[in-house]
Design a protein around this motif. Structure first.
Motif, PDB file in Angstrom:
ATOM      1  N   CYS A   5       0.845  -1.190   0.000  1.00  0.00           N
ATOM      2  CA  CYS A   5       0.000   0.000   0.000  1.00  0.00           C
ATOM      3  C   CYS A   5       0.882   1.243   0.000  1.00  0.00           C
ATOM      4  O   CYS A   5       1.715   1.425   0.894  1.00  0.00           O
ATOM      5  CB  CYS A   5      -0.912   0.013   1.226  1.00  0.00           C
ATOM      6  SG  CYS A   5      -1.949   1.480   1.353  1.00  0.00           S
ATOM      7  N   ILE A 218      -7.404   1.062   2.179  1.00  0.00           N
ATOM      8  CA  ILE A 218      -6.465  -0.006   2.520  1.00  0.00           C
ATOM      9  C   ILE A 218      -7.167  -1.358   2.485  1.00  0.00           C
ATOM     10  O   ILE A 218      -6.641  -2.336   1.930  1.00  0.00           O
ATOM     11  CB  ILE A 218      -5.831   0.273   3.894  1.00  0.00           C
ATOM     12  CG1 ILE A 218      -4.920   1.506   3.802  1.00  0.00           C
ATOM     13  CG2 ILE A 218      -5.043  -0.938   4.389  1.00  0.00           C
ATOM     14  CD1 ILE A 218      -4.513   2.083   5.142  1.00  0.00           C
ATOM     15  N   HIS A 223      -4.507   2.456  -2.528  1.00  0.00           N
ATOM     16  CA  HIS A 223      -3.496   3.234  -1.817  1.00  0.00           C
ATOM     17  C   HIS A 223      -4.211   4.389  -1.124  1.00  0.00           C
ATOM     18  O   HIS A 223      -5.389   4.630  -1.354  1.00  0.00           O
ATOM     19  CB  HIS A 223      -2.437   3.715  -2.797  1.00  0.00           C
ATOM     20  CG  HIS A 223      -1.911   2.621  -3.678  1.00  0.00           C
ATOM     21  ND1 HIS A 223      -1.174   1.561  -3.182  1.00  0.00           N
ATOM     22  CD2 HIS A 223      -2.080   2.375  -5.013  1.00  0.00           C
ATOM     23  CE1 HIS A 223      -0.875   0.726  -4.178  1.00  0.00           C
ATOM     24  NE2 HIS A 223      -1.414   1.196  -5.292  1.00  0.00           N
ATOM     25  N   ALA A 251      -0.235   3.598   8.548  1.00  0.00           N
ATOM     26  CA  ALA A 251       0.586   2.389   8.530  1.00  0.00           C
ATOM     27  C   ALA A 251       0.029   1.332   9.480  1.00  0.00           C
ATOM     28  O   ALA A 251       0.083   0.125   9.180  1.00  0.00           O
ATOM     29  CB  ALA A 251       2.029   2.730   8.889  1.00  0.00           C
ATOM     30  N   CYS A 254      -2.576  -0.484   7.697  1.00  0.00           N
ATOM     31  CA  CYS A 254      -1.996  -1.461   6.767  1.00  0.00           C
ATOM     32  C   CYS A 254      -1.686  -2.765   7.507  1.00  0.00           C
ATOM     33  O   CYS A 254      -1.957  -3.861   6.996  1.00  0.00           O
ATOM     34  CB  CYS A 254      -0.724  -0.905   6.134  1.00  0.00           C
ATOM     35  SG  CYS A 254      -0.988   0.433   4.953  1.00  0.00           S
ATOM     36  N   ARG A 259      -1.334  -5.704   5.018  1.00  0.00           N
ATOM     37  CA  ARG A 259      -0.751  -5.176   3.794  1.00  0.00           C
ATOM     38  C   ARG A 259       0.568  -4.497   4.126  1.00  0.00           C
ATOM     39  O   ARG A 259       0.625  -3.633   5.009  1.00  0.00           O
ATOM     40  CB  ARG A 259      -1.696  -4.168   3.129  1.00  0.00           C
ATOM     41  CG  ARG A 259      -2.950  -4.799   2.565  1.00  0.00           C
ATOM     42  CD  ARG A 259      -3.700  -3.817   1.697  1.00  0.00           C
ATOM     43  NE  ARG A 259      -2.893  -3.388   0.564  1.00  0.00           N
ATOM     44  CZ  ARG A 259      -3.221  -2.375  -0.233  1.00  0.00           C
ATOM     45  NH1 ARG A 259      -4.324  -1.691  -0.004  1.00  0.00           N
ATOM     46  NH2 ARG A 259      -2.455  -2.055  -1.248  1.00  0.00           N
ATOM     47  N   VAL A 261       3.475  -1.817   3.931  1.00  0.00           N
ATOM     48  CA  VAL A 261       3.595  -0.436   3.497  1.00  0.00           C
ATOM     49  C   VAL A 261       4.627  -0.379   2.374  1.00  0.00           C
ATOM     50  O   VAL A 261       5.743  -0.886   2.524  1.00  0.00           O
ATOM     51  CB  VAL A 261       4.019   0.467   4.667  1.00  0.00           C
ATOM     52  CG1 VAL A 261       4.302   1.887   4.190  1.00  0.00           C
ATOM     53  CG2 VAL A 261       2.939   0.474   5.745  1.00  0.00           C
TER      54      VAL A 261
END
Length: 277
Positions: A5, A218, A223, A251, A254, A259, A261
């Motif tokens: 992401c 996310i 993004h 973050a 994420c 996911r 970063v």
């Protein structure tokens, strides 16, 4: 989901002031320092505006040059994205920094209402800005404030008007424009998957919608953008202490959705940018 992401940090914008939040970076030096902290927190793109000494919006290419140089020096590989938005200039002044060849630049491909005025993007200005971006090999980040902007961007990219890989950002929550509406967001995502399957997309929420839209994007595999341009608070009771704090919050989302970063190198690969900046 293992797709990295990309986190974009919108560091300053044209509207927030130090009266709104003392952490808003105004001078070029402040912007470079704030961007460096956001970079270390995980931001791969710096979305940049510049200000005059009195804090008012500017489109001065010299200020953009100093800001871009500082980011490249202190944030190796970070994607530098300059704003061609209408709050800091009019007409050709909005693209005066494009000869500096940033990696990317924002581009609005249609007009819409803002809180107190019309954000005007007439077709001739859009065509000129897109042409300048093509001349200087600057990849546009399409700022879509309405469904028509998404469809127009897809059409322009298909016609070869837009340079590079198509990258569209949904901007949701601007007063008098598109609200942060989950059904609308889901429809936007479906349009991108069906009509521009090879493109990348991003989403940004304004004010308290920031964290909400961050999570939607996310979770949906896109993004996202954060930063003090769009939102100066962590919550109703607390100002955001820095751009880095808002990036760290994204973050964390994420991590919640498993996911990674995106590193600057991964972001450059996803967006079709030169690997070395």
């Amino acid at each position: 989901m293992t797709k990295p992401c990309i986190l974009c940090v919108a560091i300053t914008g044209s509207v927030p002031t130090k009266a709104d939040n003392p952490a808003v970076p105004i001078t070029v030096t402040e912007q470079i320092e704030s961007t460096h902290a956001a970079f270390e927190a995980g931001a791969a793109i710096a979305h940049c505006h510049v200000r005059n000494d009195d804090g008012t919006p500017s489109s001065d290419p010299d200020r953009f040059a100093r800001l871009g140089e500082g980011i490249r020096m202190h944030c190796p590989g970070m994607i530098v994205q300059f704003s061609t938005g209408g709050r800091s200039g009019a007409g050709a002044a909005r693209g005066g920094m494009l000869p500096l060849r940033p990696d990317m630049a924002s581009l609005s491909v249609g007009s819409n209402n803002f809180p107190t005025r019309v954000y005007e993007n007439p077709p001739d200005l859009i065509d000129w800005l897109a042409s300048e971006m093509r001349t200087y090999e600057v990849t546009p980040e399409i700022e879509a404030f309405d469904l028509s902007h998404i469809l127009q961007a897809i059409r322009l990219h298909g016609a070869g008007v837009l340079y590079g890989k198509l990258y569209i950002q949904f901007v949701m929550g601007v007063k008098n424009a598109m609200p942060a509406d989950k059904d609308v967001f889901d429809f936007y995502v479906r349009i991108m998957r069906e009509r521009a399957p090879h493109a990348e997309w991003c989403a940004a929420g304004i004010g308290p919608n920031q964290i909400v839209v961050n999570e939607w994007a996310i979770a949906a595999g896109g993004h996202t953008r954060t930063g003090l341009e769009d939102n100066v608070r962590l919550d109703k009771a607390h100002l955001a202490p820095s751009n880095a704090a808002l990036v760290a919050r994204a973050a964390d989302l994420c991590a919640k959705y498993e996911r990674p970063v995106a590193t600057p190198a991964q972001a450059r690969a996803l967006l079709g940018l030169h690997p070395d900046g």
